[in-house]
Scaffold this motif. Structure first.
Motif, PDB file in Angstrom:
ATOM      1  N   SER A 265       0.823  -1.204   0.000  1.00 33.17           N
ATOM      2  CA  SER A 265       0.000   0.000   0.000  1.00 33.17           C
ATOM      3  C   SER A 265       0.864   1.263   0.000  1.00 33.17           C
ATOM      4  O   SER A 265       0.587   2.219  -0.743  1.00 33.17           O
ATOM      5  CB  SER A 265      -0.922  -0.004   1.225  1.00 33.17           C
ATOM      6  N   LYS A 266       1.906   1.271   0.829  1.00 34.48           N
ATOM      7  CA  LYS A 266       2.790   2.438   0.888  1.00 34.48           C
ATOM      8  C   LYS A 266       3.525   2.635  -0.427  1.00 34.48           C
ATOM      9  O   LYS A 266       3.728   3.767  -0.874  1.00 34.48           O
ATOM     10  CB  LYS A 266       3.787   2.266   2.027  1.00 34.48           C
ATOM     11  N   SER A 267       3.916   1.536  -1.048  1.00 36.81           N
ATOM     12  CA  SER A 267       4.617   1.627  -2.326  1.00 36.81           C
ATOM     13  C   SER A 267       3.695   2.177  -3.408  1.00 36.81           C
ATOM     14  O   SER A 267       4.089   3.049  -4.200  1.00 36.81           O
ATOM     15  CB  SER A 267       5.139   0.249  -2.735  1.00 36.81           C
ATOM     16  N   GLU A 268       2.457   1.697  -3.442  1.00 35.24           N
ATOM     17  CA  GLU A 268       1.498   2.174  -4.438  1.00 35.24           C
ATOM     18  C   GLU A 268       1.158   3.646  -4.234  1.00 35.24           C
ATOM     19  O   GLU A 268       0.917   4.376  -5.201  1.00 35.24           O
ATOM     20  CB  GLU A 268       0.228   1.336  -4.390  1.00 35.24           C
ATOM     21  N   SER A 269       1.119   4.080  -2.972  1.00 38.42           N
ATOM     22  CA  SER A 269       0.745   5.465  -2.684  1.00 38.42           C
ATOM     23  C   SER A 269       1.777   6.478  -3.182  1.00 38.42           C
ATOM     24  O   SER A 269       1.489   7.664  -3.297  1.00 38.42           O
ATOM     25  CB  SER A 269       0.538   5.650  -1.180  1.00 38.42           C
TER      26      SER A 269
ATOM     27  N   GLU B  82      -4.161   6.275  -8.205  1.00 37.24           N
ATOM     28  CA  GLU B  82      -5.449   6.638  -8.811  1.00 37.24           C
ATOM     29  C   GLU B  82      -6.119   5.459  -9.518  1.00 37.24           C
ATOM     30  O   GLU B  82      -7.200   5.592 -10.086  1.00 37.24           O
ATOM     31  CB  GLU B  82      -5.228   7.777  -9.808  1.00 37.24           C
ATOM     32  N   GLY B  83      -5.484   4.296  -9.492  1.00 38.66           N
ATOM     33  CA  GLY B  83      -6.076   3.115 -10.104  1.00 38.66           C
ATOM     34  C   GLY B  83      -5.897   3.032 -11.601  1.00 38.66           C
ATOM     35  O   GLY B  83      -6.542   2.217 -12.267  1.00 38.66           O
ATOM     36  N   LYS B  84      -5.000   3.836 -12.153  1.00 42.77           N
ATOM     37  CA  LYS B  84      -4.775   3.839 -13.595  1.00 42.77           C
ATOM     38  C   LYS B  84      -3.637   2.909 -14.008  1.00 42.77           C
ATOM     39  O   LYS B  84      -3.419   2.685 -15.195  1.00 42.77           O
ATOM     40  CB  LYS B  84      -4.468   5.260 -14.067  1.00 42.77           C
ATOM     41  N   ALA B  85      -2.909   2.405 -13.044  1.00 43.16           N
ATOM     42  CA  ALA B  85      -1.784   1.517 -13.331  1.00 43.16           C
ATOM     43  C   ALA B  85      -1.544   0.619 -12.122  1.00 43.16           C
ATOM     44  O   ALA B  85      -2.186   0.778 -11.077  1.00 43.16           O
ATOM     45  CB  ALA B  85      -0.529   2.328 -13.658  1.00 43.16           C
ATOM     46  N   VAL B  86      -0.644  -0.318 -12.275  1.00 43.02           N
ATOM     47  CA  VAL B  86      -0.255  -1.199 -11.174  1.00 43.02           C
ATOM     48  C   VAL B  86       1.265  -1.180 -11.058  1.00 43.02           C
ATOM     49  O   VAL B  86       1.954  -0.721 -11.972  1.00 43.02           O
ATOM     50  CB  VAL B  86      -0.750  -2.651 -11.395  1.00 43.02           C
ATOM     51  N   LEU B  87       1.766  -1.688  -9.958  1.00 43.31           N
ATOM     52  CA  LEU B  87       3.212  -1.777  -9.803  1.00 43.31           C
ATOM     53  C   LEU B  87       3.775  -2.769 -10.813  1.00 43.31           C
ATOM     54  O   LEU B  87       3.140  -3.780 -11.112  1.00 43.31           O
ATOM     55  CB  LEU B  87       3.567  -2.241  -8.391  1.00 43.31           C
ATOM     56  N   ASN B  88       4.951  -2.487 -11.334  1.00 41.43           N
ATOM     57  CA  ASN B  88       5.560  -3.458 -12.231  1.00 41.43           C
ATOM     58  C   ASN B  88       6.219  -4.562 -11.414  1.00 41.43           C
ATOM     59  O   ASN B  88       6.371  -4.454 -10.194  1.00 41.43           O
ATOM     60  CB  ASN B  88       6.564  -2.797 -13.190  1.00 41.43           C
ATOM     61  N   GLU B  89       6.597  -5.616 -12.082  1.00 45.26           N
ATOM     62  CA  GLU B  89       7.107  -6.809 -11.395  1.00 45.26           C
ATOM     63  C   GLU B  89       8.308  -6.517 -10.517  1.00 45.26           C
ATOM     64  O   GLU B  89       8.395  -7.006  -9.378  1.00 45.26           O
ATOM     65  CB  GLU B  89       7.460  -7.892 -12.409  1.00 45.26           C
ATOM     66  N   SER B  90       9.241  -5.739 -11.009  1.00 46.85           N
ATOM     67  CA  SER B  90      10.439  -5.455 -10.225  1.00 46.85           C
ATOM     68  C   SER B  90      10.110  -4.668  -8.959  1.00 46.85           C
ATOM     69  O   SER B  90      10.730  -4.860  -7.909  1.00 46.85           O
ATOM     70  CB  SER B  90      11.457  -4.685 -11.067  1.00 46.85           C
TER      71      SER B  90
END
Length: 205
Positions: free
Chosen positions: A81-85, A92-100
């Motif tokens: 959650s902290k990384s996504e923030s 904003e829900g327009k992308a996701v974290l990449n694998e790395s």
């Protein structure tokens, strides 16, 4: 009041008999694990007395694996959650974290110090205490450090090997608040056996 108590107990027993979902079992586990006395609404706490195996073994005792899994799941959620923030598009829900990114985040989660976690005794039962667990708010003597950080690290790494970072991140995206449903309360999860025991115990009373 007595009639209400009997009605509530009957409803609980019927609920168990009909079967419950993983989220319901998780919430049931939360309520059953508070250590509170059913008669007085109070709880008793004392210093944990660990035997040689409990203190020196490199493996987490079976009776603490459910709590440990839930603590690890909570930490994974917090780290992700902290990384996504920190990334606007992801936040904003327009992308996701990449694998790395999510792989690095989960590795850092497992490699944390785990210094806030330890063992506490609630009503004669040894429980893991720490962030994400209901026992965190209990006042009592808690055994910190010792073998617990190493055991939590080992369990966390095992989950990364069993499910892979991709699986865990996907489940987190699907169920952000309850990653433990996937890791702990599944068919072979650390809490599955514990939950069945609790249900059987309630049937007996």
């Amino acid at each position: 009041m007595k009639f209400l108590a009997v009605a509530v107990l009957s409803a609980c027993l019927c609920h168990i008999a009909s079967g419950v979902g993983r989220k319901d079992r998780r919430r049931e586990h939360d309520s059953q694990s508070t250590g509170k006395s059913q008669d007085s609404g109070t709880f008793e706490m004392r210093s944990p007395n660990l035997n040689d195996e409990e203190f020196h073994s490199s493996h987490m005792p079976d009776y603490l694996k459910c709590d440990s899994c839930r603590a690890i799941s909570y930490q994974m959620q917090e780290y992700l959650s902290k990384s996504e923030s920190k990334i606007s598009a992801v936040k904003e829900g327009k992308a996701v974290l990449n694998e790395s990114d999510y792989t690095d985040v989960l590795e850092k989660c497992c490699s944390q110090s785990w210094e806030k976690h330890g063992v506490i005794v609630v009503n004669g039962v040894k429980r893991l205490s720490g962030p994400g667990l209901e026992t965190e708010d209990f006042m009592g003597v808690m055994v910190l450090n010792g073998p617990w950080p190493g055991r939590l690290f080992k369990m966390c790494q095992a989950y990364l090997g069993e499910f892979s970072e991709e699986d865990i991140y996907e489940e987190y995206r699907n169920n952000r608040d309850y990653l433990e449903d996937f890791l702990c309360f599944g068919k072979n999860g650390a809490c599955a056996k514990h939950t069945k025991f609790q249900a059987a115990f309630k049937d007996e009373i």
